[in-house]
Design an enzyme around this catalytic site. Structure first.
Site, PDB file in Angstrom:
ATOM      1  N   HIS A 119       0.866  -1.188   0.000  1.00  0.00           N
ATOM      2  CA  HIS A 119       0.000   0.000   0.000  1.00  0.00           C
ATOM      3  C   HIS A 119       0.898   1.232   0.000  1.00  0.00           C
ATOM      4  O   HIS A 119       2.022   1.194   0.494  1.00  0.00           O
ATOM      5  CB  HIS A 119      -0.845  -0.061   1.282  1.00  0.00           C
ATOM      6  CG  HIS A 119      -1.902   0.983   1.413  1.00  0.00           C
ATOM      7  ND1 HIS A 119      -1.624   2.294   1.719  1.00  0.00           N
ATOM      8  CD2 HIS A 119      -3.262   0.909   1.312  1.00  0.00           C
ATOM      9  CE1 HIS A 119      -2.759   2.980   1.805  1.00  0.00           C
ATOM     10  NE2 HIS A 119      -3.768   2.162   1.559  1.00  0.00           N
ATOM     11  N   GLN A 128      -4.473  -5.410   7.053  1.00  0.00           N
ATOM     12  CA  GLN A 128      -5.434  -6.310   6.412  1.00  0.00           C
ATOM     13  C   GLN A 128      -5.424  -7.708   7.020  1.00  0.00           C
ATOM     14  O   GLN A 128      -6.067  -8.616   6.491  1.00  0.00           O
ATOM     15  CB  GLN A 128      -5.131  -6.392   4.910  1.00  0.00           C
ATOM     16  CG  GLN A 128      -5.284  -5.072   4.180  1.00  0.00           C
ATOM     17  CD  GLN A 128      -6.720  -4.554   4.181  1.00  0.00           C
ATOM     18  OE1 GLN A 128      -7.664  -5.338   4.288  1.00  0.00           O
ATOM     19  NE2 GLN A 128      -6.880  -3.251   4.072  1.00  0.00           N
ATOM     20  N   ASP A 147       3.086  -4.438   8.289  1.00  0.00           N
ATOM     21  CA  ASP A 147       1.823  -3.715   8.132  1.00  0.00           C
ATOM     22  C   ASP A 147       0.691  -4.739   8.251  1.00  0.00           C
ATOM     23  O   ASP A 147       0.446  -5.507   7.325  1.00  0.00           O
ATOM     24  CB  ASP A 147       1.817  -3.017   6.771  1.00  0.00           C
ATOM     25  CG  ASP A 147       0.453  -2.412   6.424  1.00  0.00           C
ATOM     26  OD1 ASP A 147      -0.496  -2.574   7.201  1.00  0.00           O
ATOM     27  OD2 ASP A 147       0.357  -1.785   5.351  1.00  0.00           O
ATOM     28  N   CYS A 164      -4.892   2.289  -3.661  1.00  0.00           N
ATOM     29  CA  CYS A 164      -3.691   2.877  -3.034  1.00  0.00           C
ATOM     30  C   CYS A 164      -2.489   1.936  -3.181  1.00  0.00           C
ATOM     31  O   CYS A 164      -1.685   1.793  -2.254  1.00  0.00           O
ATOM     32  CB  CYS A 164      -3.935   3.214  -1.570  1.00  0.00           C
ATOM     33  SG  CYS A 164      -5.147   4.517  -1.332  1.00  0.00           S
ATOM     34  N   LYS A 209     -10.533  -1.115  10.490  1.00  0.00           N
ATOM     35  CA  LYS A 209     -10.602  -2.293   9.628  1.00  0.00           C
ATOM     36  C   LYS A 209     -10.891  -3.566  10.439  1.00  0.00           C
ATOM     37  O   LYS A 209     -10.980  -4.652   9.884  1.00  0.00           O
ATOM     38  CB  LYS A 209      -9.296  -2.440   8.845  1.00  0.00           C
ATOM     39  CG  LYS A 209      -9.049  -1.299   7.855  1.00  0.00           C
ATOM     40  CD  LYS A 209      -7.765  -1.499   7.101  1.00  0.00           C
ATOM     41  CE  LYS A 209      -7.370  -0.263   6.292  1.00  0.00           C
ATOM     42  NZ  LYS A 209      -8.286   0.024   5.177  1.00  0.00           N
TER      43      LYS A 209
END
Length: 406
Positions: free
Chosen positions: A124, A204, A201, A365, A227
């Site tokens: 991202h 997700q 990261d 993104c 999220k």
């Protein structure tokens, strides 16, 4: 797995799902962008502002004491949620993006010209741009792991990129754009052989399965609240306490100080050193409530439900002649991206919306990833614990009709 009764009960926790959009029942398949919020999270936000609204720390009155207690209890819950060694390792941020920017800024004095940062093609923008900016400030070099045709990370190429110049590896746990699950345990272990620091990261991943930061062995793990069924505007930077203590603060003022004179400032201890200004108190409390909500379920059953739904969605898309699924990774989670012949992705998204179906279209993104795939964008379907097979059937029927229309 969830049975029908459990799934019905679960969906009733999310009031937004009961509404009509464009005269159709809402089918929300844009969960990688943001998830919907359960009643307990909405009530936690309301309760804070209705009953205990006050600024945290330092004040001597009762409301502030209650707000401070709830705020710090949220930090404890978060530490337990990801198995942090200490709640001092939990830094509240506005989200994943701010967490990565915090680390990238604080590492400035630790880098010098020629040091290398490794990211992957899947990232991202939030896990690209902060490192580009760090490289520009320090003369460091940004290196990118290519992908295999499957859209899995090319691990052989990664091994060749690693060297004694590698200072940091920053990769996503799961691709937001195409759902590829990265082998982060192996990525971390290989980075550690060169003494590189590793940031994951987890934006997700955190909503889909349990994350144990100590077991992973990374140095930093970041994610966003919204999220994972929490509110917007709140996120988490987890870092090893020893490393966080070595980094300077990145913003000044408010809670990050211990003492200030016109000549000198003494900085506060962890975690407050990195939390300048009045924090998002309602956000932290309600994010902790979202974590408690998730923990109240059998998370493996939730993960199995999502995996079955994703496999079913993939199988249905594969039957459609004009649909091209993007990537065939060894492991996919959360969502799937596709294109439909020469139809414009935005037109597909808009026409699905007319039937109450919310999907995401565009580059997500992740423009460098799209460029590597020779795509301008995709149509992305992303799933959450409350989605159902009936919703997927309705979506597939609508998409089949569009195949004949566009």
């Amino acid at each position: 797995m969830l049975n029908d009764i459990e799934l019905t009960d679960l969906r009733q926790q999310f009031p937004v799902l009961s509404q009509q959009v464009n005269d159709h029942p809402l089918i929300y398949l844009d969960n990688a962008a943001t998830s919907q919020k359960p009643l307990c999270v909405l009530e936690a936000i309301n309760t804070y502002y209705r009953d205990i609204n006050a600024n945290v720390h330092r004040a001597s009155h009762a409301l502030s004491a209650q707000a401070t207690s709830a705020y710090e209890n949220a930090r404890d819950i978060c530490a337990q949620f990801i198995n942090a060694n200490s709640s001092k390792e939990i830094i509240w941020t506005r989200g994943t993006t701010e967490a990565i920017n915090l680390i990238a800024n604080c590492l400035t004095t630790k880098f010098q010209a020629g040091d290398e940062i490794i990211i992957s093609t899947l990232e991202h923008h939030a896990n690209i741009v902060p490192w580009q900016m760090l490289a520009q400030r320090t003369g460091a070099i940004l290196k990118v792991i290519p992908l295999l045709p499957s859209t899995d990370i090319d691990m052989q190429a990664y091994k060749l990129l690693l060297s004694d110049k590698t200072k940091l590896v920053a990769v996503s746990h799961v691709s937001n754009a195409i759902g590829t699950v990265n082998p982060i345990e192996e990525i971390i272990a290989l980075a550690k052989q060169t003494n590189a620091k590793v940031l994951i990261d987890g934006a997700q991943a955190i909503s889909h399965w349990d994350v144990d930061v100590q077991a992973l062995g990374c140095d930093f793990y970041v994610f966003s609240g919204h999220k994972m069924y929490g509110p917007t505007g709140i996120g988490v930077l987890w870092g090893k306490e020893t490393l966080l203590n070595q980094l300077p603060p990145w913003q000044g003022g408010g809670e990050m100080i211990k003492a200030v004179s016109f000549e000198h400032t003494t900085y506060n201890e962890l975690p407050f050193k990195f939390e300048a200004g009045t924090p998002n108190i309602a956000g932290t409390i309600s994010l902790a409530r979202a974590m408690t909500f998730l923990k109240s379920y059998d998370r493996q059953a939730l993960a199995d439900h999502e995996a079955e739904l994703l496999a079913y969605t993939t199988a249905q898309l594969e039957k459609m002649p004009r649909i091209k699924i993007i990537g065939s990774p060894q492991h996919r989670a959360g969502g799937i991206s596709f294109t439909m012949g020469d139809a414009h992705n935005g037109d597909v998204g808009m026409l699905l919306d007319l039937q109450g179906i919310a999907v995401r279209t565009g580059h997500h993104c992740a423009q460098p990833l799209m460029q590597s795939l020779n795509l301008s964008g995709t149509i992305r379907v992303s799933l959450a614990i409350y989605n159902t097979k009936a919703e997927i059937d309705f979506f597939i029927t609508a998409l089949n009709e569009l195949q004949d229309l566009l």
